[in-house]
Scaffold this active site. Structure first.
Site, PDB file in Angstrom:
ATOM      1  N   GLY A 240       0.815  -1.218   0.000  1.00  0.00           N
ATOM      2  CA  GLY A 240       0.000   0.000   0.000  1.00  0.00           C
ATOM      3  C   GLY A 240       0.850   1.271   0.000  1.00  0.00           C
ATOM      4  N   LYS A 247      -2.708   2.638  -4.618  1.00  0.00           N
ATOM      5  CA  LYS A 247      -3.308   3.821  -4.020  1.00  0.00           C
ATOM      6  C   LYS A 247      -2.637   5.128  -4.476  1.00  0.00           C
ATOM      7  CE  LYS A 247      -6.806   1.993  -1.936  1.00  0.00           C
ATOM      8  NZ  LYS A 247      -6.635   0.667  -1.484  1.00  0.00           N
ATOM      9  N   HIS A 269     -13.140   4.245  -4.609  1.00  0.00           N
ATOM     10  CA  HIS A 269     -12.643   3.146  -3.778  1.00  0.00           C
ATOM     11  C   HIS A 269     -13.797   2.146  -3.663  1.00  0.00           C
ATOM     12  CE1 HIS A 269     -10.641   2.003   0.331  1.00  0.00           C
ATOM     13  NE2 HIS A 269     -10.106   1.327  -0.659  1.00  0.00           N
ATOM     14  N   SER A 291     -11.353   0.529   4.059  1.00  0.00           N
ATOM     15  CA  SER A 291     -10.570  -0.691   4.257  1.00  0.00           C
ATOM     16  C   SER A 291     -11.060  -1.412   5.513  1.00  0.00           C
ATOM     17  CB  SER A 291      -9.088  -0.366   4.436  1.00  0.00           C
ATOM     18  OG  SER A 291      -8.585   0.219   3.272  1.00  0.00           O
ATOM     19  N   CYS A 293     -13.923  -3.057   6.008  1.00  0.00           N
ATOM     20  CA  CYS A 293     -15.360  -2.982   6.310  1.00  0.00           C
ATOM     21  C   CYS A 293     -16.198  -3.876   5.401  1.00  0.00           C
ATOM     22  CB  CYS A 293     -15.856  -1.539   6.237  1.00  0.00           C
ATOM     23  SG  CYS A 293     -15.176  -0.477   7.510  1.00  0.00           S
TER      24      CYS A 293
HETATM   25  O1  SAT Z   1      -3.125  -0.524   1.881  1.00  0.00           O
HETATM   26  S1  SAT Z   1      -3.932  -0.470   0.664  1.00  0.00           S
HETATM   27  O2  SAT Z   1      -4.779   0.726   0.665  1.00  0.00           O
HETATM   28  O3  SAT Z   1      -3.117  -0.525  -0.512  1.00  0.00           O
HETATM   29  C1  SAT Z   1      -4.924  -1.835   0.601  1.00  0.00           C
HETATM   30  C2  SAT Z   1      -6.353  -1.586   0.897  1.00  0.00           C
HETATM   31  O4  SAT Z   1      -6.720  -1.530   2.070  1.00  0.00           O
HETATM   32  O5  SAT Z   1      -7.140  -1.484  -0.020  1.00  0.00           O
HETATM   33 MN    MN Z   2      -8.560  -0.227  -0.479  1.00  0.00          MN
END
Ligand code: SAT
Ligand code: MN
Length: 658
Positions: A240, A247, A269, A291, A293
């Site tokens: 991430g 992201k 997202h 993230s 949920c």
């Molecule tokens: O950490 S990330 O945002 O790349 C993964 C995610 O939770 O979608």
């Molecule tokens: Mn995510």
């Protein structure tokens, strides 16, 4: 407004390469014949200049160009094991990667948008002025790849040729990052030039893990140069933070959609999935959730899964809303993934035949992975994200170390998952989305599902997503606002983003059938919040299929719904039938009443919370507050007649009378 190519290009200024002639000279000097021949396939001069600048800045020993061939893919995997970034596991084609114990998630505190002095940004975004960021890049990335190989890959964020697919270059010294990139994104080495011509641009990502020592983590940074569509990441490995195709580039896609999308593009997202009914009709969904949920779970609950994290969406000429997944794989949280809730994913993870990179789970003496909530027996000891582990092992503060990190992940291609719909998932035309859902983690207020009465109401449902706060984030009310579950990735002022949401969903180009239904979802209501005594959830993972099936039926006009001041909710008889048909479960009236009674005081205070918080932002569309007003006055009227808790049959009678 976001001005592209504005201010100093940090990558170019740090590398010092400004012309294609210089770039060619440098790359001819650094690359061996094989890799130079590969790079010669790429005709986009700007790409050469970017790569040459990365070479000058990072000073790698050599450069490996990824052609996407099977040989090159194998070579990356081989090197990753040799280098120790991944270790092989007993299951064929499975490997394990560990991030440093202190870097098990996105380093939000060290993530910055690089901005120009005159630029407006989101109040939620951390920003750094261009000159300061340039200093930092020059100081910390200069020579960061000495003694290392630089890998260069060419990817498409989306099925090639799709309207909103964006080409991107990933440059990294990490074999784990490149290996993950190859699984999660579509390689477009051979067609990169065409993709750049079609989209008019490309994104550039430069990463190095450096020496990957805990003591360097304080210097770790993730920078997004908005104006030059370039990201920088250093001294970290968690995907991430490092695989900025994900992201990092999502943030740029949000910017491009917001400021250059003519209010006909969104970058969200969101998962993308389809529900097929008995007649074979597929109803397509896109849904936002923060993230952790239930976003991946919802995606997998569909009969025709397309994506679990990101969606590029547009108003199509044919009057529908279309969505593509910029990714072709999942980087999914494994905690609580088990046979019962996630049969398809479990099959891909537990049976041979799929290439999987695991991260931060426990590996036992037999080279088998284990994680929390997998519904299997756990070993007494092994190795996990913090090193040697045995049952009962504690941290210095006395708390027990879990078998796997809550953010431990698995990386695999979508087509390894049985319900992936390859035909639609790879179609540049995207899927026509009929239903958009917004969900968070809300223990006591909103019902499991409700439908916005109009596009404007739907937009406000999206703006009002909340999730439970973690221990360190608890505020006065114990909930964290998560507008569209996208706020961490919105670089510009929220007002700009919100304005586009209102315009997009009210587009006159949608035909009657193409106009999507916008709905709220909540899987986290507790027994306690509905008069019970336990903290247990009022539902289970498999119920998700029923909520989606009802939304599909509603969106296709197959069922009626009950009108409430905040939107439409399902009738008992329809849910009762769907629970039977879809998951073979008896849905009791008592549970229905708990699920769908409106707890008016809770909803009113939730609206107050949102109103207060949004009230502090500048230039928000007044529509937002008008919708809150409308909800509030409807709820107040309802409360006058029926008190603070209004059951679905009272609601039905109230609307009939009203
Ligand atoms: O950490 S990330 O945002 O790349 C993964 C995610 O939770 O979608
Ligand atoms: Mn995510």
């Amino acid at each position: 407004m976001l001005k592209l190519n504005h201010g100093t290009d940090i990558l170019a200024a740090s590398g010092g390469v400004n012309s294609i002639a210089e770039a060619r000279a440098i790359l001819t000097d650094t690359l061996d014949d094989t890799n130079l021949a590969k790079l010669d396939v790429i005709k986009t001069e700007d790409a050469w200049v970017k790569i040459a600048n990365a070479v000058k800045l990072c000073e790698p020993d050599d450069v490996f160009v990824l052609s996407g061939s099977i040989q090159d893919r194998d070579e990356i995997r081989r090197r990753s094991i040799k280098k120790g970034e991944e270790k092989p596991l007993t299951m064929k084609d499975h490997t394990i990667h560990y991030d440093l114990p202190e870097e098990q998630g996105r380093i939000v505190d060290r993530t910055f948008y690089i901005v120009n002095e005159d630029e407006d940004t989101s109040v939620l975004a951390k920003t750094m002025i261009r000159d300061e960021a340039m200093e930092y890049v020059r100081e910390h990335m200069r020579g960061i790849m000495k003694g290392k190989t630089m890998f260069v890959g060419f990817f498409s964020r989306g099925p090639q040729g799709a309207k909103l697919a964006l080409p991107a270059i990933e440059i990294s010294s990490s074999t784990y990052v490149m290996h993950s990139g190859l699984i999660l994104y579509r390689n477009c080495f051979g067609t990169f030039d065409d993709q750049v011509k079609r989209s008019g641009t490309f994104l550039t990502n430069v990463h190095s893990e450096g020496l990957n020592r805990p003591e360097d983590l304080q210097h770790a940074r993730v920078f997004m140069d908005r104006s030059w569509l370039t990201t920088f990441s250093m001294f970290c490995t968690y995907a991430g933070n490092t695989l900025l195709l994900k992201k990092g580039n999502h943030r740029m896609a949000v910017d491009l959609a917001c400021y250059y999308g003519n209010s006909e593009a969104l970058s969200e997202h969101m998962f993308i999935t389809g529900m097929k009914d008995d007649s074979g009709r597929i109803t397509w969904f896109a849904g936002a959730a923060p993230s952790g949920c239930g976003k991946t779970t919802t995606a997998m609950a569909g009969t025709d899964f397309v994506g679990d994290d990101l969606a590029q969406m547009w108003v199509d000429e044919d009057g529908t809303m279309r969505a593509i997944n910029p990714e072709q794989g999942i980087f999914g949280i494994v905690a609580d993934v088990n046979r019962e809730g996630d049969p398809y994913l479990m099959k891909a993870l537990r049976e041979e035949g799929t290439e999987v990179i695991w991260s931060n789970v426990l590996v036992d003496d037999e080279g088998v992975t284990h994680w929390m909530g997998n519904g299997e027996e756990h070993p007494e000891h092994g190795v996990n994200f913090q090193g040697e582990w045995h049952k009962g092992k504690t941290k210095p503060d006395g708390t027990e170390i879990p078998i796997s990190h809550p953010n431990a992940r698995c990386t695999l291609r979508c087509d390894a998952i049985d319900n992936y719909n390859r035909e639609h998932g790879e179609d540049p035309a995207g899927v026509p989305v009929k239903v958009v859902t917004y969900s968070g983690r809300d223990s006591d207020t909103m019902p499991p599902v409700w439908v916005g009465k109009s596009p404007d109401h739907g937009v406000v449902i999206g703006a009002s997503i909340v999730s439970a706060a973690t221990a360190t984030e608890i505020g006065a009310s114990g909930v964290k606002r998560q507008p569209w579950a996208n706020a961490p990735f919105i670089p510009g002022p929220l007002a700009d983003y919100m304005k586009v949401q209102f315009e997009f969903f009210n587009s006159s180009k949608f035909d009657a059938d193409g106009q999507p239904v916008l709905a709220g979802l909540n899987y986290f209501l507790t027994d306690e919040a509905r008069g019970g005594s336990s903290k247990k959830l009022l539902g289970e993972k498999r119920d998700v299929k029923v909520w989606l099936a009802w939304l599909a039926a509603y969106a296709n006009g197959d069922v009626e719904a009950i009108e409430t001041p905040i939107g439409y909710i399902p009738r008992y008889e329809d849910l009762h039938e769907l629970f039977h048909k879809v998951i073979g479960k008896e849905y009791e009236w008592e549970l229905y009443v708990k699920h769908f009674s409106l707890y008016i005081d809770n909803i009113l205070s939730r609206i107050e919370l949102q109103r207060d918080a949004f009230g502090k932002e500048k230039n928000l569309p007044s529509k937002l507050f008008e919708v809150y007003d409308e909800w509030e006055s409807g709820l107040n009227e309802l409360q006058q007649h029926h008190g603070s808790v209004v059951s679905p049959d009272q609601l039905q009678a109230f609307t009939a009378a009203g």
